[in-house]
Design a protein around this motif. Structure first.
Motif, PDB file in Angstrom:
ATOM      1  N   SER A   1     -25.861 -12.471  11.576  1.00  0.00           N
ATOM      2  CA  SER A   1     -26.712 -11.289  11.382  1.00  0.00           C
ATOM      3  C   SER A   1     -26.720 -10.854   9.927  1.00  0.00           C
ATOM      4  CB  SER A   1     -26.263 -10.145  12.285  1.00  0.00           C
ATOM      5  OG  SER A   1     -25.003  -9.652  11.913  1.00  0.00           O
TER       6      SER A   1
ATOM      7  N   LEU B   1     -30.650  -8.416  15.218  1.00  0.00           N
ATOM      8  CA  LEU B   1     -31.269  -8.931  16.442  1.00  0.00           C
ATOM      9  C   LEU B   1     -30.533 -10.156  16.990  1.00  0.00           C
ATOM     10  CD1 LEU B   1     -35.101  -8.525  15.743  1.00  0.00           C
ATOM     11  CD2 LEU B   1     -33.669  -7.264  17.366  1.00  0.00           C
TER      12      LEU B   1
ATOM     13  N   LEU C   1     -27.574 -10.419  17.488  1.00  0.00           N
ATOM     14  CA  LEU C   1     -26.519  -9.971  18.394  1.00  0.00           C
ATOM     15  C   LEU C   1     -26.989  -9.898  19.852  1.00  0.00           C
ATOM     16  CD1 LEU C   1     -24.773  -7.245  16.222  1.00  0.00           C
ATOM     17  CD2 LEU C   1     -23.999  -9.574  16.699  1.00  0.00           C
ATOM     18  N   THR C   2     -28.308  -9.963  20.079  1.00  0.00           N
ATOM     19  CA  THR C   2     -28.807 -10.012  21.453  1.00  0.00           C
ATOM     20  C   THR C   2     -28.403 -11.319  22.147  1.00  0.00           C
ATOM     21  OG1 THR C   2     -30.947 -10.920  20.765  1.00  0.00           O
ATOM     22  CG2 THR C   2     -30.783  -8.518  20.945  1.00  0.00           C
ATOM     23  N   TYR C   3     -27.963 -12.269  21.364  1.00  0.00           N
ATOM     24  CA  TYR C   3     -27.481 -13.558  21.849  1.00  0.00           C
ATOM     25  C   TYR C   3     -26.043 -13.457  22.381  1.00  0.00           C
ATOM     26  CZ  TYR C   3     -27.130 -18.692  21.480  1.00  0.00           C
ATOM     27  OH  TYR C   3     -26.986 -20.019  21.737  1.00  0.00           O
TER      28      TYR C   3
END
Length: 175
Positions: free
Chosen positions: A131, A138, A140-142
């Motif tokens: 990130s 974004l 971190l949505t993983y």
């Protein structure tokens, strides 16, 4: 300095060196394994066997030396600057969490639980670097996907580390 004290320090240095070398070899082997996964970039984390072993058998300072030396030497030998940064973030965060759990909650968490926590935080550390590198949180949505993947990989690493630690204690390899 007496002979027994020198012998103990030499034995410890050799043990740390062997763990670093084993971690490097496991990292190299893992790079060669095609690991088709739902989560791109997910790996078994074979080198974390060495980290879990170090956390349980060595002092924090010695375990940190194992992790940092393994990461630096592996990146210098087989990797790149980006692989170094990802490994450093994941390895250090994982080490801090596992060592903290072992120190504070030793009787409440099994070695397998500690390994799973280490796998989760290793992934978190790597995602934080990603990130930062792409300048977006974004990525971190993983994390939920990687947390699910961390459970079986952490289980595997924990089982192997448990047998390795039992063997090393049985043969009186350390201290």
């Amino acid at each position: 300095m007496n002979q027994k004290n020198t012998s103990g320090k030499t034995r410890l240095l050799v043990f740390i060196s062997v763990l670093v070398a084993q971690g490097m070899v496991l990292s190299f082997i893992e790079r060669m394994i095609p690991f088709p996964f739902i989560a791109p970039g997910a790996k078994l984390g074979l080198a974390n066997i060495v980290t879990v072993t170090a956390v349980y058998l060595l002092t924090f300072k010695e375990a940190a030396a194992v992790v940092l030396l393994r990461i630096f030497l592996t990146a210098a030998t087989f990797g790149s600057l980006s692989s170094f940064l990802y490994s450093l973030a994941g390895g250090v965060l994982s080490l801090l969490v596992m060592a903290g759990i072992v120190k504070v909650f030793r009787n409440d968490f099994s070695l397998i639980g500690v390994s799973i926590a280490g796998a989760i935080f290793h992934n978190l550390g790597q995602l934080l670097v990603a990130s930062f590198m792409i300048n977006s949180f974004l990525v971190l949505t993983y994390l939920p996907i990687l947390m699910i993947v961390a459970i079986p990989t952490g289980l595997f690493v924990g089982f192997v580390a448990r047998y390795l630690i039992a063997y090393l204690e049985r043969v009186n390899m350390i201290r």
